[in-house]
Structure formats: C-alpha cells, structure tokens
Design a protein around this motif. Sequence first.
Motif, mmCIF file in Angstrom:
data_model
loop_
_atom_site.group_PDB
_atom_site.id
_atom_site.type_symbol
_atom_site.label_atom_id
_atom_site.label_comp_id
_atom_site.label_asym_id
_atom_site.label_seq_id
_atom_site.Cartn_x
_atom_site.Cartn_y
_atom_site.Cartn_z
ATOM 1 N N LEU A 18 -3.431 51.551 -42.664
ATOM 2 C CA LEU A 18 -3.307 51.620 -41.203
ATOM 3 C C LEU A 18 -2.307 50.590 -40.696
ATOM 4 C CD1 LEU A 18 -7.069 52.198 -40.466
ATOM 5 C CD2 LEU A 18 -5.222 53.805 -39.908
ATOM 6 N N ALA A 19 -2.296 49.411 -41.299
ATOM 7 C CA ALA A 19 -1.342 48.376 -40.902
ATOM 8 C C ALA A 19 0.092 48.817 -41.211
ATOM 9 C CB ALA A 19 -1.657 47.056 -41.607
ATOM 10 N N TYR A 20 0.299 49.437 -42.378
ATOM 11 C CA TYR A 20 1.627 49.957 -42.700
ATOM 12 C C TYR A 20 2.072 50.964 -41.650
ATOM 13 C CZ TYR A 20 1.488 47.927 -47.424
ATOM 14 O OH TYR A 20 1.428 47.076 -48.489
ATOM 15 N N GLU A 21 1.169 51.859 -41.287
ATOM 16 C CA GLU A 21 1.514 52.889 -40.305
ATOM 17 C C GLU A 21 1.681 52.312 -38.906
ATOM 18 O OE1 GLU A 21 2.427 56.109 -41.078
ATOM 19 O OE2 GLU A 21 2.349 55.109 -43.022
ATOM 20 N N ALA A 22 0.876 51.321 -38.552
ATOM 21 C CA ALA A 22 1.002 50.696 -37.240
ATOM 22 C C ALA A 22 2.343 49.980 -37.114
ATOM 23 C CB ALA A 22 -0.147 49.723 -36.998
ATOM 24 N N GLY A 23 2.858 49.485 -38.240
ATOM 25 C CA GLY A 23 4.156 48.823 -38.236
ATOM 26 C C GLY A 23 5.315 49.797 -38.130
ATOM 27 N N ALA A 24 5.053 51.061 -38.419
ATOM 28 C CA ALA A 24 6.085 52.099 -38.310
ATOM 29 C C ALA A 24 6.108 52.615 -36.879
ATOM 30 C CB ALA A 24 5.767 53.241 -39.283
ATOM 31 N N ALA A 33 -4.156 58.959 -37.531
ATOM 32 C CA ALA A 33 -3.586 60.304 -37.580
ATOM 33 C C ALA A 33 -2.390 60.327 -38.514
ATOM 34 C CB ALA A 33 -3.194 60.769 -36.182
ATOM 35 N N SER A 34 -1.604 59.263 -38.510
ATOM 36 C CA SER A 34 -0.438 59.182 -39.384
ATOM 37 C C SER A 34 -0.848 59.066 -40.854
ATOM 38 C CB SER A 34 0.430 57.991 -38.979
ATOM 39 O OG SER A 34 1.598 57.942 -39.734
ATOM 40 N N VAL A 35 -1.848 58.241 -41.155
ATOM 41 C CA VAL A 35 -2.346 58.112 -42.526
ATOM 42 C C VAL A 35 -2.891 59.461 -42.998
ATOM 43 C CG1 VAL A 35 -4.141 57.072 -43.987
ATOM 44 C CG2 VAL A 35 -2.823 55.638 -42.414
ATOM 45 N N SER A 36 -3.676 60.083 -42.159
ATOM 46 C CA SER A 36 -4.252 61.384 -42.498
ATOM 47 C C SER A 36 -3.152 62.408 -42.767
ATOM 48 C CB SER A 36 -5.158 61.852 -41.362
ATOM 49 O OG SER A 36 -5.604 63.158 -41.588
ATOM 50 N N GLU A 37 -2.130 62.405 -41.939
ATOM 51 C CA GLU A 37 -1.035 63.356 -42.118
ATOM 52 C C GLU A 37 -0.309 63.121 -43.441
ATOM 53 O OE1 GLU A 37 3.286 64.297 -40.155
ATOM 54 O OE2 GLU A 37 1.671 63.744 -38.794
ATOM 55 N N TRP A 128 2.693 55.559 -49.934
ATOM 56 C CA TRP A 128 2.955 54.170 -49.520
ATOM 57 C C TRP A 128 3.374 53.368 -50.742
ATOM 58 C CZ3 TRP A 128 -1.270 56.929 -47.796
ATOM 59 C CH2 TRP A 128 -1.297 57.223 -46.425
ATOM 60 N N PRO A 129 4.630 53.462 -51.145
ATOM 61 C CA PRO A 129 5.078 52.780 -52.362
ATOM 62 C C PRO A 129 4.897 51.260 -52.323
ATOM 63 C CG PRO A 129 6.724 54.350 -51.601
ATOM 64 C CD PRO A 129 5.671 54.271 -50.548
ATOM 65 N N LYS A 130 4.804 50.672 -51.149
ATOM 66 C CA LYS A 130 4.646 49.218 -51.058
ATOM 67 C C LYS A 130 3.219 48.756 -51.331
ATOM 68 C CE LYS A 130 8.486 48.468 -47.960
ATOM 69 N NZ LYS A 130 8.930 47.917 -46.686
ATOM 70 N N VAL A 131 2.286 49.698 -51.438
ATOM 71 C CA VAL A 131 0.903 49.344 -51.751
ATOM 72 C C VAL A 131 0.869 48.912 -53.211
ATOM 73 C CG1 VAL A 131 -1.451 50.211 -52.019
ATOM 74 C CG2 VAL A 131 -0.098 50.876 -50.045
ATOM 75 N N THR A 132 0.389 47.708 -53.445
ATOM 76 C CA THR A 132 0.321 47.201 -54.812
ATOM 77 C C THR A 132 -0.989 47.619 -55.458
ATOM 78 O OG1 THR A 132 -0.758 45.135 -54.201
ATOM 79 C CG2 THR A 132 1.660 45.174 -54.131
ATOM 80 N N SER A 133 -1.071 47.436 -56.755
ATOM 81 C CA SER A 133 -2.315 47.775 -57.438
ATOM 82 C C SER A 133 -3.450 46.881 -56.954
ATOM 83 C CB SER A 133 -2.155 47.674 -58.951
ATOM 84 O OG SER A 133 -1.785 46.362 -59.312
ATOM 85 N N ASP A 134 -3.160 45.655 -56.543
ATOM 86 C CA ASP A 134 -4.200 44.787 -55.970
ATOM 87 C C ASP A 134 -4.711 45.349 -54.655
ATOM 88 O OD1 ASP A 134 -3.951 43.030 -58.069
ATOM 89 O OD2 ASP A 134 -2.665 41.638 -56.967
ATOM 90 N N ASP A 135 -3.803 45.928 -53.855
ATOM 91 C CA ASP A 135 -4.184 46.514 -52.575
ATOM 92 C C ASP A 135 -5.092 47.721 -52.761
ATOM 93 O OD1 ASP A 135 -2.630 44.772 -51.085
ATOM 94 O OD2 ASP A 135 -0.911 46.131 -50.989
ATOM 95 N N SER A 136 -4.938 48.407 -53.874
ATOM 96 C CA SER A 136 -5.638 49.669 -54.050
ATOM 97 C C SER A 136 -6.664 49.644 -55.180
ATOM 98 C CB SER A 136 -4.627 50.782 -54.284
ATOM 99 O OG SER A 136 -3.792 50.470 -55.356
ATOM 100 N N ASP A 137 -7.095 48.485 -55.607
ATOM 101 C CA ASP A 137 -8.112 48.386 -56.648
ATOM 102 C C ASP A 137 -9.463 48.771 -56.051
ATOM 103 O OD1 ASP A 137 -9.762 47.738 -58.741
ATOM 104 O OD2 ASP A 137 -9.563 45.575 -58.469
ATOM 105 N N PHE A 138 -10.032 49.842 -56.508
ATOM 106 C CA PHE A 138 -11.294 50.333 -55.950
ATOM 107 C C PHE A 138 -12.514 49.681 -56.565
ATOM 108 C CE2 PHE A 138 -9.020 54.502 -54.942
ATOM 109 C CZ PHE A 138 -8.652 54.039 -53.697
ATOM 110 N N ASP A 139 -12.305 48.677 -57.396
ATOM 111 C CA ASP A 139 -13.423 47.958 -57.984
ATOM 112 C C ASP A 139 -14.289 48.912 -58.799
ATOM 113 O OD1 ASP A 139 -15.808 45.546 -56.669
ATOM 114 O OD2 ASP A 139 -14.726 45.597 -58.548
#
Length: 144
Positions: A18-24, A33-37, A128-139
């Motif tokens: 959401l932060a990535y999209e809010a910055g766009a 809505a943008s993330v969902s799209e 979102w190519p800028k999302v790192t593996s740390d950002d997306s680690d689902f534990d």
Amino acid sequence: MLNRPPIPKMRDLAQRLLAYEAGADIPSGSAAASVSEKLSRPLSTLVGVAGFRSLLSRALSLGNTEIAWLKAVHIKADGSLEGFDESGAQLSSAEVAKGEVILIAHLLGLLVTFIGEALTLGLVQDAWPKVTSDDSDFDKGKNL
C-alpha cells in the motif's frame, strides 16, 4: 481456518504494498484498489475474472468482520473495487489506511492458502519488483 485475522507478517506486507502504491500517482485515489488491480491481472489469467472476484469478495467479507466501514466497498463486474472514495470522505486517513491494510492482508492470506507461498511471492514480486524477500517473508508455518 480462513476466518482468523491476518498474521502480522501479512499485515506488514500489505502495508508495504500500500505504501508503494500510495507513493505512486494513483488516479483512483485508493492504494488498496491499485494493489488489488495489480494482483488481478495475473490472477485473472490464472483463475479468470470470476475467480479473482470470488477471492476478493471473500477477502472483503473477512475484512468486514474487523472493519465495519468496508461494507461500503463493492467489487465491480471487472473485479475492481469501488467505494473507497465515498468512505474516505467520511473517515480519518488512519481509519481508511487500517481498512485498506486489513483488506489487502486478507487477500494475500487467501492467496497463500489457495496457491501457496511461493506462487504468491512470485506474483507480488512481479508486480512490485522493489519488494525484498525480507518484505515478503510469510514466516513459514504460521500463515495458515
């Protein structure tokens, strides 16, 4: 199993997306809505528009149990979300942000449940190519 609140890692990832999209520069005004799209494009190819709408509908239904104002949000025939603008005009930005995070976190949680962590991470990182593996680690082991 699918009625639990999203795990903290899922909420964290939702906040980052959401932060990535809010910055766009978002024409619709809603980061959710943008993330969902962005997620709908590859998922509609995989499961069709109706399949994506069903998944998003379930995420919205789960979110409604936590955030009452999400009941004003609807899914259009093409799978896009509407109602954030009307709700946002009546709520604080913190309340809107909380609802958006819950909705996207539930959507991500459902994706992990139905298509698995690896494919979900792949979809997220493609969009979102800028999302790192740390950002997306689902534990692992704690997402279900």
